[in-house]
Motif scaffolding. Structure first.
Motif, mmCIF file in Angstrom:
data_model
loop_
_atom_site.group_PDB
_atom_site.id
_atom_site.type_symbol
_atom_site.label_atom_id
_atom_site.label_comp_id
_atom_site.label_asym_id
_atom_site.label_seq_id
_atom_site.Cartn_x
_atom_site.Cartn_y
_atom_site.Cartn_z
ATOM 1 N N LEU A 4 0.832 -1.277 0.054
ATOM 2 C CA LEU A 4 -0.073 -0.119 -0.010
ATOM 3 C C LEU A 4 0.929 1.176 -0.023
ATOM 4 C CD1 LEU A 4 -2.654 -0.914 2.755
ATOM 5 C CD2 LEU A 4 -2.697 -1.366 0.331
ATOM 6 N N SER A 5 0.304 2.252 -0.718
ATOM 7 C CA SER A 5 0.951 3.435 -0.469
ATOM 8 C C SER A 5 0.996 4.273 0.940
ATOM 9 C CB SER A 5 0.368 4.546 -1.277
ATOM 10 O OG SER A 5 -0.886 4.828 -0.840
ATOM 11 N N PRO A 6 1.897 5.047 1.319
ATOM 12 C CA PRO A 6 1.719 5.432 2.758
ATOM 13 C C PRO A 6 0.592 6.126 3.300
ATOM 14 C CG PRO A 6 4.235 5.682 1.927
ATOM 15 C CD PRO A 6 3.017 5.260 0.877
ATOM 16 N N GLY A 7 -0.008 6.710 2.237
ATOM 17 C CA GLY A 7 -1.483 7.506 2.341
ATOM 18 C C GLY A 7 -2.453 6.442 2.610
ATOM 19 N N THR A 8 -2.533 5.480 1.768
ATOM 20 C CA THR A 8 -3.444 4.557 1.791
ATOM 21 C C THR A 8 -3.242 3.679 3.508
ATOM 22 O OG1 THR A 8 -3.839 4.172 -0.282
ATOM 23 C CG2 THR A 8 -4.569 2.345 0.870
ATOM 24 N N ARG A 9 -2.071 3.245 3.444
ATOM 25 C CA ARG A 9 -1.606 2.665 4.867
ATOM 26 C C ARG A 9 -2.282 3.421 5.987
ATOM 27 N NH1 ARG A 9 3.155 2.371 4.007
ATOM 28 N NH2 ARG A 9 3.461 0.044 3.210
ATOM 29 N N SER A 10 -2.074 4.712 5.979
ATOM 30 C CA SER A 10 -2.382 5.648 7.251
ATOM 31 C C SER A 10 -4.047 5.330 7.343
ATOM 32 C CB SER A 10 -1.885 6.902 7.042
ATOM 33 O OG SER A 10 -0.413 7.119 6.874
ATOM 34 N N ARG A 11 -4.644 5.556 6.388
ATOM 35 C CA ARG A 11 -6.043 5.409 6.489
ATOM 36 C C ARG A 11 -6.839 4.328 6.957
ATOM 37 N NH1 ARG A 11 -3.670 9.682 3.894
ATOM 38 N NH2 ARG A 11 -4.848 11.520 3.760
ATOM 39 N N ARG A 43 5.644 10.520 10.512
ATOM 40 C CA ARG A 43 4.629 11.490 10.159
ATOM 41 C C ARG A 43 3.249 10.833 9.853
ATOM 42 N NH1 ARG A 43 8.298 13.465 5.078
ATOM 43 N NH2 ARG A 43 8.587 11.285 5.194
ATOM 44 N N ASP A 44 3.452 9.647 9.420
ATOM 45 C CA ASP A 44 2.404 8.829 9.335
ATOM 46 C C ASP A 44 1.518 8.401 10.527
ATOM 47 O OD1 ASP A 44 2.460 8.489 6.427
ATOM 48 O OD2 ASP A 44 3.685 6.921 6.404
ATOM 49 N N ARG A 45 2.292 8.257 11.609
ATOM 50 C CA ARG A 45 1.902 8.236 12.802
ATOM 51 C C ARG A 45 1.120 9.273 13.392
ATOM 52 N NH1 ARG A 45 6.922 5.245 16.057
ATOM 53 N NH2 ARG A 45 7.177 3.530 14.489
ATOM 54 N N ALA A 46 1.721 10.513 13.347
ATOM 55 C CA ALA A 46 1.001 11.713 13.667
ATOM 56 C C ALA A 46 -0.187 11.828 12.765
ATOM 57 C CB ALA A 46 1.876 12.955 13.267
ATOM 58 N N LEU A 47 -0.316 11.595 11.669
ATOM 59 C CA LEU A 47 -1.587 11.625 10.983
ATOM 60 C C LEU A 47 -2.696 10.879 11.381
ATOM 61 C CD1 LEU A 47 -3.455 12.703 8.506
ATOM 62 C CD2 LEU A 47 -2.299 10.994 6.941
ATOM 63 N N VAL A 48 -2.321 9.750 11.666
ATOM 64 C CA VAL A 48 -3.136 8.665 12.372
ATOM 65 C C VAL A 48 -3.786 8.999 13.474
ATOM 66 C CG1 VAL A 48 -3.458 6.252 13.274
ATOM 67 C CG2 VAL A 48 -2.457 6.724 10.800
#
Length: 447
Positions: A4-11, A43-48
């Protein structure tokens, strides 16, 4: 999720965390902790984390959108889909992420979650939210009625402000490790790193960041230069103020922040960190080791209400009882409290707090000090608890704390010769969490 792309994985991760919290009864802290391994990028953790907090701060508004826009209510098998849709709403409002990217990544996450047949529904609902905006919902509708009533009864003049402050994003509070650097010296390091911080009167080790940053971006965090700790909690060390070389007990120590602060203030303390949960006690060790304070404490797993099982019989000069409580003062940091806390929990917590006070008092030396603290705003757990303890404990003397610890609070129906049984800070006051502190001294002739 490797492909998965990082954006999709985060969601995907955000949806699974929210599903665990909203539908499976997990705490937000535990669910986020378990998800970290799937998100190597900070950054992905912060978004989640931002998505999950946004959802839990206004779930009634998002549920109103689902009720208005879905052709039929979602069933039990669609709980993960509900969580994903709520995550999608949060990205649009209040996070205001670029709408095209947010919607596209959330739709792709539906496919990654095995819901390709519902990807069109996700797209349609989120596009409508983008066009029309989310519907309004009654203010604080997601607060349980019993808690709103309890707050209104305890704080009639402040109830509205408490609810409002508890739904706001808090600042990031830092505690500088004075064994490594002064507060002002660390503030200069933050400026060099492009991070704005301000010192606050009364907090000798504290700095406030109005705009939070990822912990990993804090200079020297990994090597113990600084910790994250709310300003109200930092005042505990001021209230206890043990002398050099004192024998100190932190009775409910995990995760170790307050024990660490005491050792940062006075490394010669003979400190025992006690916790009933051995697994949580390992977090205390991790905290102390990061701060290079590991040699300064003895860690014990034991039930603080049963000293005979762990106490060696040598009295403590000072005891910190940061008691288990309703956590009603930190809802802005733990919004899932509103999901999981029940009115019946408070009575059980009050009974436990009383047992802890009585049991630990027997381990305190005559002339010694105990600080009782909670992150609650409910009088039953705070000033009423302390007042009842004073009534049944003849050798317990209440000592004054200044206004910097919060407002003085009295107890209806209990006479204490005019003495104020503790200090209460309400959520958002001076940018800090809701917190209660009382300082008790054992009479010199006490047993």
């Amino acid at each position: 999720m490797e492909k998965l792309s990082p954006g999709t994985r985060s969601r995907v991760v955000a949806a699974r965390v929210l599903d665990a919290v909203l539908h499976q009864g997990q705490s937000l802290k535990d669910a986020l902790g378990a998800a970290q391994g799937a998100l190597p990028d900070v950054r992905d953790r912060a978004l989640v984390e931002a998505i999950c907090f946004a959802v839990l701060r206004q779930p009634a508004r998002y549920d109103a959108a689902l009720a208005a826009w879905l052709p039929r209510p979602l069933g039990r098998r669609d709980r993960e889909l509900r969580a994903l849709l709520l995550a999608g709403f949060a990205q649009l409002d209040p996070l205001e992420l670029p709408a095209h990217a947010a919607v596209a990544a959330t739709v792709e996450a539906a496919r990654a979650l095995g819901r390709a047949h519902q990807a069109g529904l996700v797209n349609a609902v989120l596009r409508r939210a983008q066009r029309e905006g989310l519907p309004a919902a009654p203010a604080h509708a997601h607060w349980p009625g019993w808690l709103r009533e309890r707050i209104a009864a305890d704080w009639p003049e402040d109830a509205a402000a408490i609810l409002e402050a508890s739904e706001q994003l808090p600042p990031l509070w830092l505690r500088v490790n004075r064994q490594q650097q002064s507060r002002d010296g660390y503030a200069a390091r933050l400026i060099d790193a492009g991070i704005a911080a301000e010192a606050v009167a009364g907090l000798d080790d504290g700095l406030r960041l109005q705009v939070p940053v990822p912990v990993a971006s804090l200079p020297g965090f990994a090597t113990g230069a600084v910790s994250v700790q709310d300003g109200a909690a930092q005042r505990v060390a001021d209230a206890l103020a043990p002398a050099a070389g004192a024998r100190v007990l932190d009775a409910c120590a995990a995760p170790g922040g307050k024990a660490a602060h005491l050792l940062e203030r006075e490394p010669t303390l003979r400190l025992t960190a006690l916790d009933v949960d051995p697994q949580r006690l390992r977090r205390v060790r991790t905290t102390l080791d990061r701060l290079q304070l590991g040699a300064g404490a003895t860690l014990l797993a034991g039930d603080a209400t049963r000293p005979a099982a762990w106490w060696d019989g040598v009295a403590f000069d000072a005891i910190l009882l940061d008691a288990p409580c309703s956590a009603t003062g930190i809802i802005r940091r733990q919004p899932d409290v509103l999901l999981h806390r029940r009115a019946s929990d408070v009575a059980a917590l009050v009974a436990l707090q009383a047992r802890l006070l009585d049991a630990l008092w027997s381990t305190l030396a005559p002339g010694g000090v105990m600080v009782y603290a909670t992150c609650s705003i409910l009088k039953q757990e705070n000033q009423a608890q302390v007042a009842a303890f004073l009534v049944r404990t003849p050798d317990a003397l209440l000592e004054p704390l200044d206004d910097g610890f919060g407002r003085g609070v009295s107890v209806d129906g209990v006479r204490l010769d005019g003495v104020i049984p503790g200090r209460q800070r309400l959520p958002g006051e001076d940018g800090m969490d809701g917190f209660f502190i009382a300082r008790l001294r054992k009479a010199a002739g006490g047993a």
